[in-house]
Design an enzyme around this catalytic site. Sequence first.
Site, PDB file in Angstrom:
ATOM      1  CE1 TYR A 156       3.897  -9.249   9.549  1.00  0.00           C
ATOM      2  CE2 TYR A 156       2.964  -7.687  11.029  1.00  0.00           C
ATOM      3  CZ  TYR A 156       3.000  -8.271   9.640  1.00  0.00           C
ATOM      4  OH  TYR A 156       2.357  -7.825   8.909  1.00  0.00           O
ATOM      5  CE  LYS A 163       2.243  -3.997   6.914  1.00  0.00           C
ATOM      6  NZ  LYS A 163       2.053  -3.302   5.559  1.00  0.00           N
TER       7      LYS A 163
END
Length: 265
Positions: A156, A163
């Site tokens: 990720y 994010k």
Amino acid sequence: MAYPQTFKDKIALVTGSSRGIGRAIALHFAQRGADVVINYARKKSKAEETAAEVRTLGRRALVVKANVGELADIERLFAEIESEYGGLDIFVSNAASGFNHPTMEQTPKGWDWTLNINARSYLFAAQQAVPLMEKRGGGYIVGMTSAGSQFVLPDYIVVGASKAAIETLTRYMAVDLAPKNISVNAVSPGVVATDALQYFDITSDEAILEQIANTLPAKRLVSVEDVAEVVAFLCSPAAEMIRGQVIVVDGGHSLLIGGWSPNNE
């Protein structure tokens, strides 16, 4: 079922709203009186299905194909909104994608793809949204983030970076746009049973999802409706004094440092 018309005659844009969390948010606003802009990048049929549901609720729906990773598409999206509605009250930056691979397999193309769709679009779409909101006396902007902004999730790394950027942008925009009567916040959902789970090797197998749910203090997974409720709250007068915050909606999952739960005392 009769819903409170909290957003009667408001105009709401939800990017990536043809399915999943975005679809739930769009329908939630429509149920409560808003006209909705349904944005999609690939699956027109799903977007049209969502729009049809909005219209059955007696609200208007504008369907716009736009890849928010492209600046020209963002400009066209907002031009169509202005042409159709003349203004905008709510912008939810929900569209997301990612190049899910470990550190040594990352590529410049994967970085650009992920950051452009997830984070760059948030900033430059907000720039386009502001003049339309000023026409309506102000508005609300909500970014969608995730636990990967702070915690390490499998493969990720680039999505997590995007994010984290969303959360930083939220804080800065909250301050910069406050004089324009525009509130800016972000929502960070936990594990939600949508198609996105496939990227973490989590299937829709009920037994697996039940195991995950049992590790949470709330004893159930977060639903798309849970997320939609919180997004809507942040776009209401009741949230007037919440600015630049990241609201975590995860059933308490992020509280379990080291994997602790009441089941493994």
